[in-house]
Enzyme design. Sequence first.
Site, PDB file in Angstrom:
ATOM      1  N   CYS A   7       2.266   6.186  21.236  1.00 36.75           N
ATOM      2  CA  CYS A   7       3.199   6.926  20.384  1.00 36.75           C
ATOM      3  C   CYS A   7       4.540   6.954  21.112  1.00 36.75           C
ATOM      4  O   CYS A   7       4.787   6.122  21.982  1.00 36.75           O
ATOM      5  CB  CYS A   7       2.686   8.307  20.014  1.00 36.75           C
ATOM      6  N   ARG A  13       0.598  12.755  19.636  1.00 34.40           N
ATOM      7  CA  ARG A  13      -0.279  11.906  18.828  1.00 34.40           C
ATOM      8  C   ARG A  13      -1.185  10.999  19.647  1.00 34.40           C
ATOM      9  O   ARG A  13      -2.410  10.975  19.424  1.00 34.40           O
ATOM     10  CB  ARG A  13       0.554  11.058  17.858  1.00 34.40           C
TER      11      ARG A  13
END
Length: 172
Positions: A7, A13
């Site tokens: 990410c 994430r």
Amino acid sequence: MHVLFVCTGNVCRSPTAERLAVAYAEELGITDLTAESAGTRAAVGRPMEPTAAQVLEGLGGDPSDFTARMLTADLAADADLVLTMTERQREKVLALAPEQLKKTFTLREAARLAEAADAKSVADLAAARPKHKADETPEDVPDPMGQDEDTFLTIGSEIADLLGVVARSVRL
């Protein structure tokens, strides 16, 4: 199998996906999985963002002892599967490791291809790519950074759902 998740900052994430992949592998009895994550503009040395860590725990993952790091060509090249959160991050991985084209997907793309082609391997995902084109919508998982707790929960749940599809199909 060694999976790399990518990410931007490597604090929300991709660590969520990394730690959930490990948890799913344990649930599915997969003993040969390793997972790690990195960021294209990583907040190097930082732990997971606190709200992301809380969401991860609620989803069954363990955020402890996580440290953000920068994406490198070696990290990308060493992976059996690279799953990015956005198409732009996929492009950055391929700029560093172009030989990884058949092993690099966005998480949403991998889940879509796994379902569309009943993929059982990374090679199956790659073979399905030209046959199962996406519509014009980017296959991105949005960045929750700076958003409220509900947004973190929504995105964490989305990552969990997409990763579940990939894990069950490709047997991470």
